[in-house]
Every structure is written in C-alpha cells, then in structure tokens.
Design a protein around this motif. Structure first.
Motif, PDB file in Angstrom:
ATOM      1  N   ASN B 321       0.943  -1.254   0.173  1.00 34.62           N
ATOM      2  CA  ASN B 321       0.010  -0.102   0.048  1.00 34.62           C
ATOM      3  C   ASN B 321       0.715   1.102   0.180  1.00 34.62           C
ATOM      4  O   ASN B 321       1.108   1.926   0.935  1.00 34.62           O
ATOM      5  CB  ASN B 321      -0.874   0.046   1.376  1.00 34.62           C
ATOM      6  CG  ASN B 321      -2.024   1.045   1.264  1.00 34.62           C
ATOM      7  OD1 ASN B 321      -2.047   1.980   0.546  1.00 34.62           O
ATOM      8  ND2 ASN B 321      -2.815   0.678   2.023  1.00 34.62           N
ATOM      9  N   LEU B 322       1.592   1.420  -1.089  1.00 35.26           N
ATOM     10  CA  LEU B 322       2.481   2.326  -1.077  1.00 35.26           C
ATOM     11  C   LEU B 322       2.221   3.952  -1.312  1.00 35.26           C
ATOM     12  O   LEU B 322       3.256   4.398  -0.932  1.00 35.26           O
ATOM     13  CB  LEU B 322       3.916   1.869  -2.633  1.00 35.26           C
ATOM     14  CG  LEU B 322       3.949   0.531  -2.282  1.00 35.26           C
ATOM     15  CD1 LEU B 322       4.649  -0.138  -3.336  1.00 35.26           C
ATOM     16  CD2 LEU B 322       4.844   0.415  -1.018  1.00 35.26           C
ATOM     17  N   GLY B 323       0.789   3.989  -1.405  1.00 31.93           N
ATOM     18  CA  GLY B 323       0.610   5.485  -1.310  1.00 31.93           C
ATOM     19  C   GLY B 323       0.977   5.720  -0.016  1.00 31.93           C
ATOM     20  O   GLY B 323       1.086   7.123   0.244  1.00 31.93           O
ATOM     21  N   LEU B 326       4.146   7.502   0.158  1.00 28.98           N
ATOM     22  CA  LEU B 326       4.144   8.997  -0.381  1.00 28.98           C
ATOM     23  C   LEU B 326       3.729  10.046   0.228  1.00 28.98           C
ATOM     24  O   LEU B 326       4.303  11.062   0.704  1.00 28.98           O
ATOM     25  CB  LEU B 326       3.463   9.032  -1.724  1.00 28.98           C
ATOM     26  CG  LEU B 326       3.849   8.259  -3.058  1.00 28.98           C
ATOM     27  CD1 LEU B 326       3.425   8.422  -4.285  1.00 28.98           C
ATOM     28  CD2 LEU B 326       5.444   8.493  -3.322  1.00 28.98           C
ATOM     29  N   VAL B 339       7.403  17.071  -5.232  1.00 31.29           N
ATOM     30  CA  VAL B 339       7.251  16.000  -5.335  1.00 31.29           C
ATOM     31  C   VAL B 339       7.304  15.107  -6.839  1.00 31.29           C
ATOM     32  O   VAL B 339       7.388  13.817  -6.946  1.00 31.29           O
ATOM     33  CB  VAL B 339       5.810  15.313  -4.910  1.00 31.29           C
ATOM     34  CG1 VAL B 339       5.496  15.978  -3.322  1.00 31.29           C
ATOM     35  CG2 VAL B 339       4.788  16.147  -5.692  1.00 31.29           C
ATOM     36  N   LEU B 342      11.016  13.383  -7.091  1.00 31.49           N
ATOM     37  CA  LEU B 342      11.669  12.399  -6.596  1.00 31.49           C
ATOM     38  C   LEU B 342      11.276  10.817  -6.992  1.00 31.49           C
ATOM     39  O   LEU B 342      10.236  10.633  -7.865  1.00 31.49           O
ATOM     40  CB  LEU B 342      11.009  12.616  -5.165  1.00 31.49           C
ATOM     41  CG  LEU B 342       9.800  12.199  -4.856  1.00 31.49           C
ATOM     42  CD1 LEU B 342       9.435  10.778  -4.491  1.00 31.49           C
ATOM     43  CD2 LEU B 342       9.378  12.604  -3.112  1.00 31.49           C
ATOM     44  N   VAL B 351       8.859   2.097  -7.559  1.00 30.12           N
ATOM     45  CA  VAL B 351       7.513   2.360  -7.452  1.00 30.12           C
ATOM     46  C   VAL B 351       6.715   3.535  -8.206  1.00 30.12           C
ATOM     47  O   VAL B 351       5.841   3.442  -8.506  1.00 30.12           O
ATOM     48  CB  VAL B 351       7.130   2.268  -5.953  1.00 30.12           C
ATOM     49  CG1 VAL B 351       5.629   2.581  -5.663  1.00 30.12           C
ATOM     50  CG2 VAL B 351       7.622   0.800  -5.276  1.00 30.12           C
ATOM     51  N   ASP B 354       7.848  11.211 -11.152  1.00 31.55           N
ATOM     52  CA  ASP B 354       6.810  12.108 -11.712  1.00 31.55           C
ATOM     53  C   ASP B 354       5.547  12.347 -11.026  1.00 31.55           C
ATOM     54  O   ASP B 354       4.353  12.417 -11.692  1.00 31.55           O
ATOM     55  CB  ASP B 354       6.655  11.624 -13.357  1.00 31.55           C
ATOM     56  CG  ASP B 354       8.029  11.352 -14.018  1.00 31.55           C
ATOM     57  OD1 ASP B 354       8.843  12.288 -13.843  1.00 31.55           O
ATOM     58  OD2 ASP B 354       7.984  10.565 -14.766  1.00 31.55           O
ATOM     59  N   GLY B 355       5.635  12.191  -9.596  1.00 32.08           N
ATOM     60  CA  GLY B 355       4.724  12.760  -8.832  1.00 32.08           C
ATOM     61  C   GLY B 355       3.498  11.466  -8.835  1.00 32.08           C
ATOM     62  O   GLY B 355       2.433  11.629  -8.127  1.00 32.08           O
ATOM     63  N   GLY B 356       3.851  10.317  -9.281  1.00 29.45           N
ATOM     64  CA  GLY B 356       2.692   9.218  -9.061  1.00 29.45           C
ATOM     65  C   GLY B 356       3.428   7.902  -9.263  1.00 29.45           C
ATOM     66  O   GLY B 356       4.668   7.809  -9.537  1.00 29.45           O
ATOM     67  N   ARG B 357       2.313   6.841  -9.483  1.00 30.07           N
ATOM     68  CA  ARG B 357       3.223   5.708  -9.843  1.00 30.07           C
ATOM     69  C   ARG B 357       3.769   5.396 -11.032  1.00 30.07           C
ATOM     70  O   ARG B 357       3.461   5.898 -12.147  1.00 30.07           O
ATOM     71  CB  ARG B 357       1.958   4.616  -9.777  1.00 30.07           C
ATOM     72  CG  ARG B 357       2.325   3.092  -9.493  1.00 30.07           C
ATOM     73  CD  ARG B 357       1.190   2.363  -8.682  1.00 30.07           C
ATOM     74  NE  ARG B 357      -0.004   2.251 -10.129  1.00 30.07           N
ATOM     75  CZ  ARG B 357      -0.900   1.510  -9.696  1.00 30.07           C
ATOM     76  NH1 ARG B 357      -1.200   0.772  -8.647  1.00 30.07           N
ATOM     77  NH2 ARG B 357      -2.115   1.528 -10.448  1.00 30.07           N
ATOM     78  N   GLU B 363       2.062  -4.602  -9.141  1.00 30.13           N
ATOM     79  CA  GLU B 363       1.737  -5.026  -7.952  1.00 30.13           C
ATOM     80  C   GLU B 363       2.503  -6.202  -7.303  1.00 30.13           C
ATOM     81  O   GLU B 363       2.983  -6.393  -6.272  1.00 30.13           O
ATOM     82  CB  GLU B 363       0.066  -5.209  -7.760  1.00 30.13           C
ATOM     83  CG  GLU B 363      -0.355  -5.737  -6.402  1.00 30.13           C
ATOM     84  CD  GLU B 363      -0.795  -4.478  -5.533  1.00 30.13           C
ATOM     85  OE1 GLU B 363      -0.801  -3.319  -5.934  1.00 30.13           O
ATOM     86  OE2 GLU B 363      -1.468  -4.677  -4.452  1.00 30.13           O
TER      87      GLU B 363
END
Lengths: 408, 408
Positions: B321-323, B326, B339, B342, B351, B354-357, B363
C-alpha cells in the motif's frame, strides 16, 4: 473492511435540518465495492459563497489541487462531488485529468463552467481513480437527506457523522448542518478527514474565508497532529444566503460572533465524532493544556501526549502508567519547559507536581479514572494564561488490524 | 511481560572478547521481579577515559542528571552501575537522592568519590527506585562476561545485544566490545535505549567526547525519531587505555579514523539489534534517502516514513500500500519538496516517479519485496548529494499487546 462497531459514545443523529439552497444526491458507483453509496453530489443554488481549507501535504491529492484552483478562480461554485474508495492522490497529471473529467461531466449536466465544480476524493492512495465508474453514475437525480449524504462519504467510519443547529440572527433563523468523515484519527496526520458545513445565512466570501480558518483552528485542527497533513483533508464552509438573516459582510458585524459560535459548535461536534469513531478506539481522551505563554506551546504539549503510542496503549489497557504522560510532555516541542513547575491531572486527580508523583496520589484513584471511557488529561504549565485543547482516542489491537487489513 | 521471541534475524553473539581494564559483575536484586539479573556493575581500571551522550527529554531521569554532573566534574570514572525494572524518572528530588545513595554505596566499596560512579536506570517511569534492594545486592563480587552483562540490562528485549570487534592500530591490537538494550524502538522517542561500548585503545577525553557524538549520530541516533528523547537514553564510550596501541589525542591522529570506523561498526550493529528486537517487530526496514541538499533534510524524510503507523502496519501486513509511503514523504518536515522530482524504490523496484506511480510498476513486484523480512525503502530526492539512513521495523498486534501489558 470488517470493523466492529467500537465508536465511543457516538450516536447517530436522528434529526438533521435541511439547509435552504442546498440539494443533496447520492449514488452507488461501485468504485471499490458494489452496493455501497460512494458518490455524493452537493448542489448549491445561485447566490452562494464557498470557502475551504485544505491539507498542507506536498503530495496533496489531485482533487485538492483542483479545489484550490477553482476556489481561487473566483467564480461561483455550483456543486461539490465527493467519492470514496479512491483518494486520487499520488497520481500525478493523470490524476488531475481524471478528476477534471468528473468535474466536466457534472458541469455539463448543470450547464455551468468546469471551475464551478469542486471535486473531493477519499480512499486508497496511489491508484488510478476509476473516473468512468463515477461518470456512469452521473447524473445523480435522486434527492437525498443529510444523513444519507453523511453515509455516502464514509470509509472506515462505523457511523455517519452529522450535526444540525439553528441560531437566531437579528430575529431571523439561520440553519447550519454539517457532515464529516474520517476515522483514522489515531494518527490524524495520515488520515483523510472531510468536513462540509452548510448554512443558509448570507455571508460574503472574504468573511467566509476568515470564518473557515477560525472555525477549523479550534475544531478539525485540534484532532490533527501537525496541521492538515494527509493528502486529501478538506474542510468546506458553504453559505447559500437563502435565509432572511442579515448579510454578514464583516467580522465586526454583530451577527458574526453568534454565527461563528454556532458554526464552531457544529465543527467541534463533528471533529469529536471523528475521534469517537477513531480506528480501534475504545476511549475518548480530552487533552487540555493550561497556563502556557502561548496557544502554540500549549498545543505542542497536548499533541505530544495525544500522539504518543505508549500513552495511548496505556489508555487502552486502563493502566495508569502515568510516567508515559510525563515522558511525552518532556519531549514535546516546548524547549524551555520547567518540569518542576507543572501539574498533571487525570480528571480531578492530581497525579504529578514538583517534578514527580504527587505524594497523595494513589494508584487506585488513577485506576478509577483510567477505567472510564471518557477521560480528561489536564496539564497546568503555570507560566501564562494561554490554553489549548486537543481530542484523541486510545490505541488498540483493533487499530493495527484495521490498518493491516485496509486494502483487503 | 510474556513476549514471544519475534526478533528479526537477530542472533545471539557466541564469542565476545574481554576488554582489558574492564571488569563486569551482575546481581539479582529483585527490583521488579525475582530471579532475574537486574543489576550490572562495570568497573574500570585507573587510567581510563569515559564520555557519554544522553537523552534530550526535559523530564530526564535522575540517573541521567547525575551522570552528566559526574562526567562534567572531570574526575576519573571508576564504575558504572545499571539497574533494570525501574527508570527512576519523573521522581524529582527524591529520585536523585535514591540514585546518589546507590552511587555512595558503590563508591564506599571501591574506595573512591561518589562523583566517580555513573548510575543508569531503565524500566517503569514515575515510581520510586527501590534503592534498598540495589544496596542489598552490593557489593557485587562475582565476575561476569559480556554476554551475561548484556543479559542483565534487558527489559522487554527478547535477546541480549552485544558485539565484539578487533582492529590493528600501528601494528597493535585494540579490542572493542559493546552491549545495548532497548526494544521499544517502534516509536524510539519513547523507548529507553542504553548502550555501552568499551575499548582498550587509549584515547584522550576530548577526543572521546568527539567520538561518542560522531558515532552516535550515525548509529543510535538513526533509530531515533527526534534525537534521544526518552527519559533515560544513554550511550557511553569507555577507553581503558590498557592496549599497547598509540594514544589517540587528536581527530587528526592516523589511528582515529580506523578506530572510529570500528567503533561505528559496533554501534550500528547494536543499534540495528535494537530495531531487530523492536517490540512486536516481524520485519527489519532500512530507509535510505539520497540526493538531498543536506543530511538533515534526508533524515527528515526518512524519519517521516520510519515513524508512520500506517506505513508500518502496511509492512506488517506485507501489503504494498505504497501510497502511504508517498503520504509520509509529503508531510515530512522538508518544506520545499518537489514531489514530481523524487523517485521511490522498494529494494530494486521503482515504485513512483513524476509525482505518481511508475507506469511499469506491477503490484506483484511490490508484493514480492513486501513479503521479505528485510526491506529497503529508498527515496531519491534528485536535488543534491547528501544522504541519510534510518532503521526501523514494522508495527504489529504484538506491539500493542506488549505495551498494553507492560506493567502487569
């Protein structure tokens, strides 16, 4: 998510008052699970004003970014659209695009600009928002009441959270109804808290901007550790202006203080409801710090206590292991604390003073208080007149279970 | 306390090297429980130097206050006396008096001044130290080894923690042996951590003072959230000078860097042992933050991850649950984080960026890493060359159980 109903003295509101100029509707979009209300649309009649405060998290969610931009655009808001089941956070440009597609569809339905729609999301972070499911659920025509609206924004909440109040302003009645969601408030800086309060009292936008901050500071921000730091936290104040009460166009207006007190009361009750429904909570803890030089230092001490896992597990165990309270006070951000001057109370029981345990303190008195399901921890700093209150809950097996199982 | 043995890949050291000039003895004083080694005395031959770093908690325990004063007195230390079962913290003037009575008895036994004794305590806070029980257990005559010494300072630790190492300095062998205790390091700012490292290499007091800080900064302070903030945390470095290695009287001395590397290795292994034995731990997590502008900002991000209960429960559940990772990065104290720049890795799996997955993230790859019992979270900030590493563990039912039951 299989939560047992553990909320501490949280009752479902039986009477919720409609607010003139506000129209509610809910839908089952099947975002994360089927057969669950997961979309709420709040439509506002023309002539309204809306203001909000949002998370300070730098990974703030796509809908939060859009809400801020739309409120800054200065156009009149026509509707809010809220979904559960997905936070649309940590989703980058694609997340903004998906949130905007929902706004666009609702704007088309309401024949308004996209900037007149405010989107909100809560749920799992880092997964793409299934915007198609929300679009398929629109238009949402069935009118709903506030209780159903409160149910539609629940995630791990065990009960809906809603409060109504009425207040007389210059001889006319203004109505306030608010709803909130959030249950991860054991460590509130990680939880998503959403709060929406509507009133029919007319208020200008600048005054509403001031009100939303002042109200948040003594309610939702007092269950939060270091400001609104989850990715999605939002608190919105809406004024439809449909009541016959006088237009509040200044904080000097005689009606301002009265309305603010009523709004604050609603917000505090909603904020406390979030704590009462805290994940795994079995106790409701009020932490009051008095006699400080500033509200900030009182809050720092209160937060140190309220977020300490060792303090919270001791409350769960009804164990008056009160050294943990002193330890938390000792490592709070208050750098020049004189530990020999402070007093620590559990409800009416003086536990510690002069840098140690009070000579007359008896374990059985501490034990008696710890067994209650509502407990006040009071710290008197004896160095000023400022004070602050923070609400929190205990820390149980159930908290770990809920958060270990969250996505399953 | 009924802890099941859950330490993560922590092995009991089989060979521990004596350090010339150090004499150990243990006793069963029955401070909290009978038939348990709960007092350790470390005697040092004359010619030694000793330095320490201590908790920053303003409710710092009586023994910590006395240790600082005795080290500041500039006299040569003759012995350290450590008890478990009671922290002698939050005990005010009476607590200082009781700790001094233990020092006085040991000073009489060793025919030295009271200032030449350093006292340490760990255990429950806010309860009077049963000094009479410790006094009854003195003098402690039976010689013990380092493993027995490590056992005598355990509280909720499931295993003793001790490390030995030898190093050649100018052709002569110096020996280093250290012991540590602590297991509440899931939220280390509340735990009591004690660490004692002895070497026979001769080192001057000013150099030892510098060494103890430099070593702590990359070891024990990297399992701690915001400095040494429990009431009792102490880390002591002892040099007996009994080895034939050259006297290290400056940080420019060629032997300084070699000895520092060896001491740091011992300290890191002890610090990691504390995390591996973390209360309820089932996983050992390394959080490495790279590419920052300063070590401080890297540590801030690493600590935000390492102390997040939601991150830690996700590790417990092996749930990618990698959110939550972040989110923790987003609310760290690094105010100008971008953000979108990184990168977030779980071991070798990219993971997020660019600010997202990351588009190629699957998964199942996250799941594979999350199932391991040793996991590295790596955050690349891409804005500088500084880096920092922090060690932590996951957050399980067992943590709540241990801390709810602690005093029973």
């Amino acid at each position: 998510m299989g939560r047992s109903n553990m909320a501490v003295n949280l009752v479902v509101p039986d009477t919720l008052l409609p607010v003139r100029g506000v129209h509610l509707s809910v839908a089952e979009a099947g975002i994360k699970k089927a057969d669950r209300k997961d979309v709420l649309v709040i439509r506002l009649d023309k002539g309204n004003t809306v203001a909000g405060v949002f998370t300070q998290n730098r990974f703030c969610a796509a809908p939060v970014q859009i809400c801020k931009a739309h409120l800054d655009a200065g156009v009149q808001i026509r509707a809010l659209v809220i979904n559960t089941g997905n936070a649309n956070a940590g989703t980058g440009e694609d997340g903004r695009s998906r949130a905007l597609s929902v706004c666009r569809a609702l704007a088309a339905e309401l024949d308004c600009q996209i900037e007149q729609i405010l989107p909100f999301s809560t749920g799992v972070i880092l997964e793409p928002l299934p915007a198609d499911k929300i679009l398929a659920a629109l238009p949402v025509r069935r009118e709903a009441g506030w209780k159903e609206a409160a149910e539609a924004i629940m995630t791990t909440d065990t009960l809906p959270k809603a409060v109504s109040r009425q207040v007389l302003l210059d001889g006319e009645t203004a109505t306030i109804t608010g709803i909130a969601k959030g249950a991860g408030m054991i460590h509130p800086n990680m939880a998503t808290m959403l709060g929406f309060i509507a009133t029919d009292a007319p208020i200008t936008r600048p005054v509403l901007n001031q009100l939303v901050r002042e109200v948040a500071d003594v309610s939702f921000n007092c269950i939060s550790v270091d400001g609104d730091t989850s990715t999605n936290d939002s608190f919105i104040l809406m004024s439809t202006g449909a009541a016959a009460t006088p237009l509040i166009d200044s904080s000097e207006h005689p009606a301002y203080a009265i309305l603010k007190a009523a709004l604050t009361g609603v917000a505090i009750e909603l904020a406390q409801a979030i704590v009462r429904d805290g994940e795994g909570a079995t106790k409701f803890i009020t932490v009051k710090v008095e006699g400080g030089r500033s509200v900030a230092e009182c809050k720092a001490v209160a937060y140190a206590i309220a977020r300490s896992p060792l303090v919270k597990t001791a409350f769960f165990a009804s164990d008056p292991n009160l050294g943990r309270l002193l330890c938390a006070i000792g490592y709070s951000e208050m750098s020049d604390l004189d530990v020999d001057r402070l007093e620590l109370y559990l409800d009416d029981v003086l536990v510690a003073c002069d840098g140690g345990r009070h000579p007359a303190y008896r374990e059985e008195d501490g034990q008696r208080v710890m067994r209650q399901d509502e407990i006040t921890v009071r710290v008197v700093l004896n160095r000023g007149v400022a004070e602050a209150t923070v609400w929190t809950c205990d820390f149980s097996y159930e908290y770990v279970k809920i958060n270990a199982d969250y996505r399953s």
